[in-house]
Design a protein around this motif. Structure first.
Motif, mmCIF file in Angstrom:
data_model
loop_
_atom_site.group_PDB
_atom_site.id
_atom_site.type_symbol
_atom_site.label_atom_id
_atom_site.label_comp_id
_atom_site.label_asym_id
_atom_site.label_seq_id
_atom_site.Cartn_x
_atom_site.Cartn_y
_atom_site.Cartn_z
ATOM 1 N N UNK A 594 25.262 82.729 98.908
ATOM 2 C CA UNK A 594 24.836 83.516 100.058
ATOM 3 C C UNK A 594 25.858 83.463 101.187
ATOM 4 N N UNK A 595 26.460 82.274 101.402
ATOM 5 C CA UNK A 595 27.445 82.144 102.478
ATOM 6 C C UNK A 595 28.648 83.044 102.243
ATOM 7 N N UNK A 596 29.096 83.080 100.995
ATOM 8 C CA UNK A 596 30.280 83.888 100.675
ATOM 9 C C UNK A 596 29.951 85.377 100.822
ATOM 10 N N UNK A 597 28.753 85.774 100.410
ATOM 11 C CA UNK A 597 28.342 87.173 100.535
ATOM 12 C C UNK A 597 28.342 87.601 101.997
ATOM 13 N N UNK A 598 27.749 86.780 102.849
ATOM 14 C CA UNK A 598 27.683 87.139 104.274
ATOM 15 C C UNK A 598 29.079 87.204 104.884
ATOM 16 N N UNK A 599 29.927 86.232 104.519
ATOM 17 C CA UNK A 599 31.269 86.196 105.072
ATOM 18 C C UNK A 599 32.086 87.423 104.658
ATOM 19 N N UNK A 600 32.051 87.768 103.362
ATOM 20 C CA UNK A 600 32.812 88.928 102.892
ATOM 21 C C UNK A 600 32.261 90.215 103.492
ATOM 22 N N UNK A 601 30.958 90.272 103.660
ATOM 23 C CA UNK A 601 30.350 91.478 104.256
ATOM 24 C C UNK A 601 30.854 91.672 105.685
ATOM 25 N N UNK A 602 30.874 90.574 106.468
ATOM 26 C CA UNK A 602 31.340 90.658 107.842
ATOM 27 C C UNK A 602 32.793 91.108 107.898
ATOM 28 N N UNK A 604 34.560 92.841 105.612
ATOM 29 C CA UNK A 604 34.736 94.233 105.187
ATOM 30 C C UNK A 604 34.178 95.208 106.227
ATOM 31 N N UNK A 605 33.079 94.848 106.851
ATOM 32 C CA UNK A 605 32.524 95.731 107.892
ATOM 33 C C UNK A 605 33.465 95.811 109.085
ATOM 34 N N UNK A 606 34.194 94.703 109.384
ATOM 35 C CA UNK A 606 35.160 94.756 110.477
ATOM 36 C C UNK A 606 36.348 95.642 110.113
ATOM 37 N N UNK A 607 36.594 95.760 108.795
ATOM 38 C CA UNK A 607 37.660 96.658 108.354
ATOM 39 C C UNK A 607 37.188 98.118 108.353
ATOM 40 N N UNK A 608 35.890 98.353 108.642
ATOM 41 C CA UNK A 608 35.367 99.715 108.713
ATOM 42 C C UNK A 608 34.589 100.158 107.486
ATOM 43 N N UNK A 609 34.463 99.298 106.472
ATOM 44 C CA UNK A 609 33.782 99.692 105.245
ATOM 45 C C UNK A 609 32.269 99.580 105.404
ATOM 46 N N UNK A 610 31.540 100.351 104.543
ATOM 47 C CA UNK A 610 30.078 100.272 104.471
ATOM 48 C C UNK A 610 29.728 99.382 103.276
ATOM 49 N N UNK A 611 28.982 98.306 103.543
ATOM 50 C CA UNK A 611 28.811 97.259 102.531
ATOM 51 C C UNK A 611 27.339 97.115 102.156
ATOM 52 N N UNK A 612 27.103 97.019 100.827
ATOM 53 C CA UNK A 612 25.807 96.623 100.266
ATOM 54 C C UNK A 612 26.050 95.333 99.493
#
Length: 706
Positions: A594-602, A604-612
């Motif tokens: 879960x930690x890795x998922x949240x970190x990668x999501x943050x 990628x979202x800062x790079x402008x991507x839409x993440x699921x």
């Protein structure tokens, strides 16, 4: 045997001179009174001496008693191979003992000792009187022949048969050698010559045996020595006769050994077997010594015979087998380390991923010159050092492929010595003599770091008790003349890295072996003997060389030579946050952490991507199947419960073949870029995930699919 393969029948008398054997047995009978005979497998008497009158004049003459003798012979033949020798008391009341004579793998003859009585059982006179009457023998003559029959103690018989066992073994070897010799000379006209050679071989066999054969009297004087005694003394055998080892000037240890062993045999009338090493004119040799008594008729010890066999080669082979066993254990230990390293790498990289990722994200949220920013920078430095440590472990266990890039050794030396300074005691002073103008070398920074750490640790071990100075030097030199070039390096420009200490040093013989695998001077359990071997391998694989100079009490110096880069090269400058490659595509992230998922999501979202994101592979498949066209990229972990990353990739591509997939893993022996491609993945990425690298790889994979 070759004869069996050719379908030939061997006859004992054709490969052994039975006449000379008869003479030998006659002389032996006169010396010992032991009756003996040799009979071939067809029942023909080849050699016979000392046969008792009661046998030749009575039992073997009368048909009824001869049948008993034949029955005894048949029993003995049928039981020949059950014991070392077989003994049987025939129905005529006499004892026989026999040994098989084996030539190669064929039973060609049998040696008989008999007939006789045991000293502990008196002959039944009435039995023999009845036997004389039953078979019509002259009773008086028959009983007189009975009284002339030999009697032996059971100990004598054991010693006699021990001797004959050796004699038969010698005879079998002789016969077999004669056979081989005869087979080499098949022309009939050369038969006489071959037989003469065989006789000569037989006569000289004992004198030419490589084993030393020695006879001692009670006072440890030499009564006989074989010519092979030259192994322990540079003098002819006849000079030994009548003298003790001490009178011959042989080493004191050998004199005491012989005196003690001979006395033990005379005192106990028992054999003694020991191993004893000797310093001989040809060097140190190991011998197996067998001292055994030669008894008289009363069971007393007359002399002591000695057979000394050179077992130097055998002991050397045993030592080599022991060393091989140790190496096998070390190899198994390394395999275990390799397995453990893979597990550590996977778990540790998964732990490092959120540490590095969140530290990078937090760094983006604070000002560059704040105290918090400095602390976050230290966290990232420590985490990256931990990442490199994992790479070192994998490199040591040979599960990581080195990456060689242009490298200035100055930074490697300073970083490694800084780490050593933090771990070494204050009694060790670290000095640097570094030429900042040294050109770069093509090297793997992790392996170079490993080399420096290993040499530094070894230096600490050498100065652990007394303290001292650990010095690191770096300079660029040109090697031109053959005398200046260590190893097999080509002339040219090299960076020389010197690591020296003021420790206890090494002797030349140890210094010659320090790069050998498994060689170590440390206590058992405190070293594998692989450190310097690995260092040597790393430097050699970098096209360089390593030398060592050491003197006891003066310390040790290692010089490492690595060729500088002469062709043009380019160094890729580090990316800054402003240069992060961004986008607006839709990305599906799958990882059970879960930690890795949240970190990668943050990130990628800062790079402008839409993440699921999903932490369950089956849930991710369900989500993708419901909206396959809503995603432009999938990033999945490899090791997950219920469905691994490669299985997930195949499942998703079965739904939508053109969907790009990036597989991430902390570590996997089976997974690399080529294997990931075979699994259907478009890219392979190692954890811990670094923000810059994630930005670049995501953008690269998406752009390639346009």
């Amino acid at each position: 045997m070759q004869s069996a393969a050719n379908g030939e029948k061997l006859n004992f008398q054709d490969i052994v001179d039975v006449r000379q054997l008869q003479r030998l047995m006659d002389l032996f009978y006169k010396a010992t009174g032991i009756p003996v005979g040799i009979i071939d497998i067809d029942g023909r008497i080849l050699v016979g001496t000392g046969w008792q009158d009661i046998c030749t004049e009575f039992h073997r003459v009368c048909p009824e008693t001869r049948a008993r003798c034949i029955e005894s012979d048949a029993y003995i033949r049928s039981h020949l191979f059950e014991e070392k020798y077989v003994q049987y008391k025939c129905k005529n009341g006499m004892w026989d003992i026999a040994l098989p004579i084996i030539v190669g793998e064929q039973h060609l003859a049998t040696l008989f000792v008999g007939q006789f009585f045991y000293a502990d059982e008196k002959p039944d006179i009435e039995f023999f009187r009845r036997q004389a009457k039953e078979f019509g023998f002259d009773e008086r003559a028959y009983l007189e022949a009975l009284n002339r029959t030999r009697t032996f103690s059971r100990e004598q018989i054991r010693d006699i048969m021990a001797y004959y066992a050796e004699f038969v073994h010698l005879l079998s070897d002789l016969a077999y050698n004669n056979l081989l010799l005869a087979r080499d000379i098949r022309i009939r006209r050369q038969t006489e010559k071959a037989l003469r050679q065989s006789e000569e071989k037989y006569r000289t066999l004992v004198e030419n045996t490589p084993d030393m054969i020695i006879c001692f009297d009670r006072d440890c004087r030499h009564l006989y020595v074989s010519p092979s005694v030259k192994k322990i003394a540079d003098m002819p055998p006849d000079q030994f006769t009548g003298k003790t080892p001490g009178q011959l000037g042989l080493p004191d240890a050998y004199c005491g050994f012989c005196k003690q062993s001979v006395k033990a045999v005379f005192d106990t009338a028992s054999s003694v077997e020991k191993e004893f090493d000797l310093e001989t004119p040809g060097g140190g040799l190991s011998f197996n010594w067998r001292f055994f008594p030669e008894p008289d008729e009363k069971g007393g010890v007359v002399t002591v015979m000695v057979i000394a066999r050179d077992v130097t080669h055998r002991k050397k082979m045993e030592e080599e087998r022991a060393n091989l066993h140790i190496r096998l254990l070390q190899t198994q230990r390394l395999e275990a380390i390799g397995t453990l390293a893979g597990g550590i790498a996977h778990d540790f990289n998964n732990i490092l991923s959120p540490i590095i990722g969140y530290a990078e994200l937090a760094s983006d949220d604070v000002t560059g010159d704040s105290e918090t920013s400095a602390k976050l920078s230290e966290i990232l430095t420590a985490a990256n050092r931990a990442k490199k440590l994992i790479q070192q472990i994998l490199t040591f266990s040979r599960q990581n492929v080195p990456e060689r890039r242009p490298l200035k050794l100055r930074s490697s030396v300073l970083e490694a010595s800084k780490l050593l300074r933090a771990t070494l005691p204050a009694t060790i002073e670290i000095l640097h003599h570094i030429d900042d103008t040294c050109r770069p070398v093509m090297a793997d920074s992790t392996q170079i770091h490993q080399v420096i750490m290993n040499l530094g640790t070894n230096a600490w071990h050498a100065m652990r008790e007394t303290g001292g100075i650990l010095s690191f030097s770096l300079n660029e030199i040109r090697l031109e003349g053959s005398d200046d070039i260590p190893g097999k390096m080509a002339p040219g420009d090299y960076v020389r890295m010197t690591v020296s200490d003021t420790g206890h040093g090494m002797t030349p013989d140890i210094a010659e072996r320090i790069f050998d695998p498994y060689f170590t001077t440390k206590e058992n359990g405190k070293g594998t003997g692989l450190g310097l071997s690995v260092v040597h391998g790393i430097i050699k694989n970098h096209g360089g060389s390593i030398t060592v100079y050491s003197e006891p009490g003066k310390g040790t110096t290692f010089n490492i030579y690595i060729p500088v880069i002469t062709e043009k090269y380019s160094v890729i400058p580090p990316r800054h946050d402003s240069e992060m490659e961004k986008g607006c595509e839709r990305i599906l992230i799958v990882d059970d952490e879960e930690q890795i998922v949240r970190m990668m999501r943050l990130m990628l979202e800062r790079f402008g991507y839409h993440v699921t994101s999903h932490t369950s592979s089956p849930d991710a498949v369900k989500c993708f199947r419901a909206r396959p066209d809503q995603f432009d990229l999938v990033i999945t972990d490899m090791t997950m419960p219920r469905m691994t990353g490669d299985m997930l990739a195949r499942e998703l591509k079965a739904i939508r073949p053109d969907i790009p997939v990036i597989i991430c893993t902390g570590f996997s022996e089976q997974l690399n870029e080529k294997e990931a491609e075979k699994m259907g993945a478009d890219y392979f990425m190692m954890k811990p995930v670094i923000k810059n690298e994630l930005s670049r790889i995501v953008r690269k994979v998406l752009d390639e699919r346009r």
